[in-house]
Design an enzyme around this catalytic site. Sequence first.
Site, short mmCIF file in Angstrom:
data_model
loop_
_atom_site.label_atom_id
_atom_site.label_comp_id
_atom_site.label_asym_id
_atom_site.label_seq_id
_atom_site.Cartn_x
_atom_site.Cartn_y
_atom_site.Cartn_z
N SER A 22 0.86 -1.18 0.00
CA SER A 22 0.00 0.00 0.00
C SER A 22 0.90 1.23 0.00
O SER A 22 2.12 1.13 0.15
CB SER A 22 -0.91 -0.01 1.23
OG SER A 22 -0.11 0.01 2.39
N GLY A 25 0.50 5.38 -3.97
CA GLY A 25 -0.09 6.55 -4.62
C GLY A 25 -1.11 6.17 -5.68
O GLY A 25 -1.14 6.73 -6.77
N VAL A 28 -3.35 9.12 -6.63
CA VAL A 28 -2.70 10.07 -7.54
C VAL A 28 -2.61 9.45 -8.94
O VAL A 28 -2.85 10.12 -9.95
CB VAL A 28 -1.29 10.46 -7.04
CG1 VAL A 28 -0.54 11.28 -8.07
CG2 VAL A 28 -1.41 11.23 -5.74
N GLU A 149 -11.66 3.57 -8.56
CA GLU A 149 -10.44 3.20 -7.83
C GLU A 149 -10.82 2.26 -6.70
O GLU A 149 -11.69 2.58 -5.88
CB GLU A 149 -9.76 4.46 -7.25
CG GLU A 149 -8.50 4.11 -6.49
CD GLU A 149 -7.99 5.23 -5.60
OE1 GLU A 149 -8.36 6.41 -5.80
OE2 GLU A 149 -7.22 4.93 -4.66
N GLU A 158 -11.18 -7.59 2.44
CA GLU A 158 -12.29 -6.63 2.53
C GLU A 158 -12.63 -5.96 1.20
O GLU A 158 -13.66 -5.33 1.09
CB GLU A 158 -12.00 -5.59 3.62
CG GLU A 158 -10.73 -4.79 3.37
CD GLU A 158 -10.51 -3.74 4.46
OE1 GLU A 158 -11.09 -3.88 5.55
OE2 GLU A 158 -9.75 -2.79 4.19
N PRO A 199 7.67 -9.21 -7.78
CA PRO A 199 6.46 -8.79 -7.06
C PRO A 199 5.33 -8.38 -8.02
O PRO A 199 4.16 -8.68 -7.77
CB PRO A 199 6.93 -7.59 -6.22
CG PRO A 199 8.40 -7.77 -6.08
CD PRO A 199 8.86 -8.46 -7.33
N LYS A 232 9.89 -8.27 -20.09
CA LYS A 232 9.72 -9.41 -19.20
C LYS A 232 8.35 -9.36 -18.51
O LYS A 232 7.63 -10.35 -18.48
CB LYS A 232 10.84 -9.37 -18.16
CG LYS A 232 10.93 -10.59 -17.29
CD LYS A 232 12.21 -10.54 -16.48
CE LYS A 232 12.23 -11.64 -15.44
NZ LYS A 232 13.36 -11.47 -14.52
N CYS A 394 -10.47 28.11 9.84
CA CYS A 394 -11.48 27.48 10.68
C CYS A 394 -11.15 27.65 12.17
O CYS A 394 -11.38 28.71 12.72
CB CYS A 394 -11.68 26.03 10.27
SG CYS A 394 -13.29 25.41 10.77
N ARG A 478 -18.53 23.10 14.01
CA ARG A 478 -19.68 23.08 14.93
C ARG A 478 -19.82 24.42 15.65
O ARG A 478 -20.85 24.72 16.21
CB ARG A 478 -19.46 22.04 16.02
CG ARG A 478 -19.52 20.62 15.56
CD ARG A 478 -19.56 19.64 16.74
NE ARG A 478 -19.21 18.31 16.27
CZ ARG A 478 -20.03 17.52 15.59
NH1 ARG A 478 -21.25 17.91 15.33
NH2 ARG A 478 -19.63 16.34 15.18
N HIS A 531 -12.63 26.34 4.70
CA HIS A 531 -11.34 25.72 4.36
C HIS A 531 -10.99 26.04 2.91
O HIS A 531 -11.34 25.28 2.02
CB HIS A 531 -11.43 24.20 4.55
CG HIS A 531 -11.54 23.79 5.98
ND1 HIS A 531 -10.44 23.51 6.75
CD2 HIS A 531 -12.61 23.66 6.79
CE1 HIS A 531 -10.83 23.20 7.97
NE2 HIS A 531 -12.15 23.29 8.03
N GLU A 533 -8.37 25.73 1.34
CA GLU A 533 -7.46 24.75 0.71
C GLU A 533 -8.24 23.70 -0.09
O GLU A 533 -7.70 23.10 -1.00
CB GLU A 533 -6.59 24.07 1.79
CG GLU A 533 -7.29 23.13 2.76
CD GLU A 533 -7.91 23.81 3.98
OE1 GLU A 533 -8.14 25.03 3.92
OE2 GLU A 533 -8.18 23.11 4.98
N1 GLN Z 1 -13.35 22.83 16.14
C1 GLN Z 1 -13.90 23.96 15.44
C2 GLN Z 1 -15.38 23.79 15.14
O1 GLN Z 1 -15.88 22.69 15.18
C3 GLN Z 1 -13.14 24.19 14.16
C4 GLN Z 1 -13.33 23.12 13.16
C5 GLN Z 1 -12.27 23.09 12.09
O2 GLN Z 1 -11.23 23.71 12.25
N2 GLN Z 1 -12.52 22.38 11.01
O3 GLN Z 1 -16.04 24.74 14.87
#
Ligand code: GLN
Length: 556
Positions: A22, A25, A28, A149, A158, A199, A232, A394, A478, A531, A533
């Site tokens: 495992s 990648g 990817v 995948e 599994e 392998p 081969k 966050c 939350r 977030h 990102e």
């Molecule tokens: N713990 C915080 C919340 O639940 C921030 C969550 C996070 O950073 N994703 O609001």
Amino acid sequence: MALKYKYNGKTKFIIVTGGVISGLGKGVAAASIGALLSSKMKVVPIKCDGYLNTDPGTMNPTEHGEVFVLDDGGECDMDFGHYERFLNVTAKKDWSLTMGRIFKMILEKERRGDYLGHTVQFIPHVTDLIKEQFYRIADQEKADVVLIEIGGTIGDLENQFYIEATRQLSHEVGNHNSVFVHLTYVPIPSGVNEQKSKPTQMSVRDLNRLGIYPEIVICRCEEYIKSHLKEKIGLFCNLPADHVISGVDVQHVYECPLVFDAEGISEILSKTLSIYAPPKLEQWSKLVEALKRNQVNPRKTLTVAICGKYLALEDSYASVIEAISHASAHLDLCTKIHWVDTEKIESGAISAETALKGVSAVIVPGGFGSRGIEGKIEIIRYVRENKIPFLGICYGMQLSVVEFARNVCGMKGAGTIEMESENNHVEFPVIDLLPSQKNIQEMGATMRLGGHDVIIKDSSRAAEIYGSLAIRERFRHRYEVNPKYVLQIEKGDISGAKSQKLFFSGKAANEEIMQIMELSEHPYFMACQFHPELKSSLIHPAPLFFGLLKAADEKK
Ligand code: GLN
């Protein structure tokens, strides 16, 4: 029992399996194959996992890597991050299958009486249900290509039902409509200094025993596979030698589609599946070149600190690391990551100043719980006062509000309700539970999740960074900034002695939830409840990350 969904006669299926070990990648590799086709076709990825959790949302990030949140609120495996970044799709939670989900569906059907008194069995009922998901998604998405995948390694018990389901699918859809790609490992044992194919042969044989004959074998190796070895492997695995592809180690995952393309995989797929889809890779190659060039001969090197507590596994922050890379490629920069363990700051083992020595930008990413939290707050105080470019994500935004309330607004007892316990009372709960979270008992899929619209205030830094006043970003939380304290915090230091002002520049579209905050009198202090990102890609870097590195670049 007849299947509810059948093959639509149009979609092509690419099934990616992995062998030998495992961690090669596979995600990817699958995403790279998809990237080569996605310029001309709609490619829909489906990930099949063998575990019994319904989704990875309740798993510890140090065990399973980050939880990747989709626009529809799905909490998925980090492979969906690769898919979205490589395929330019907005994935759906439905495309993530786990054995937990499959069994849940089977048991619900059984209770409803859908099986009409028959014995419910692994074969055919479980495999049929899996197959149906493949056909249904192909149909509903009008997919040109479905990329399946299968998690784990051939031989894992599994995952056997997924394998059998894809074997049947391949039989049903017929020639030219499906192709199996197997990813293996070619070691070069030290002392022997020779690429070893055994392998790979054994792993393909394991697949053959399950009735599957892969048309393409990708061999992960630290070097390009030598041509005699391709011959081969081809001979023993029933393949033309040019269907053995070098999955050579690369510095940046974004090089993978380029390597695969150069190895001829696009043509093989076009031939085997009777499709015409030459990849468009110009912009992609240019950005990859920038990343590589800066690794060898950097225009400028910046160190970015990521301050958190899940440092044992870098995968916990996979998308944050990717987003830094995307922005670096566009800014022609070399960025190095410096990990700061906030528990060490909290315990006093190291000071914020020492931890951040030589650092050009700081990120406090998302997080949960009270461990290491005072360390994060201390880092935030340091970057605020010392004007180091900063991005809080966050939890990083919530703690920036706590820090500001404590150290600028004079609310010494400010905190988040998340840190409250029997012996830690929070006097000013500037971060409180979202009202919608108050009566929730279950842990799974119950946070405020997924894509939400954000309205940005005119003439804010956020407006400048995004170049728009209405954006959409992804959330998983939350808690929120307590609306009761917003005015007081924005008013800041009543004496006016400390002139930095905190300003909430982004709000939810239909609710009073603070989504972006920024500070005045600072080169770059931005924090967001979402977030960013998760929506960053090589071609479209996340604006808040781009802004962070640009500010750091200008300052250095
Ligand atoms: N713990 C915080 C919340 O639940 C921030 C969550 C996070 O950073 N994703 O609001």
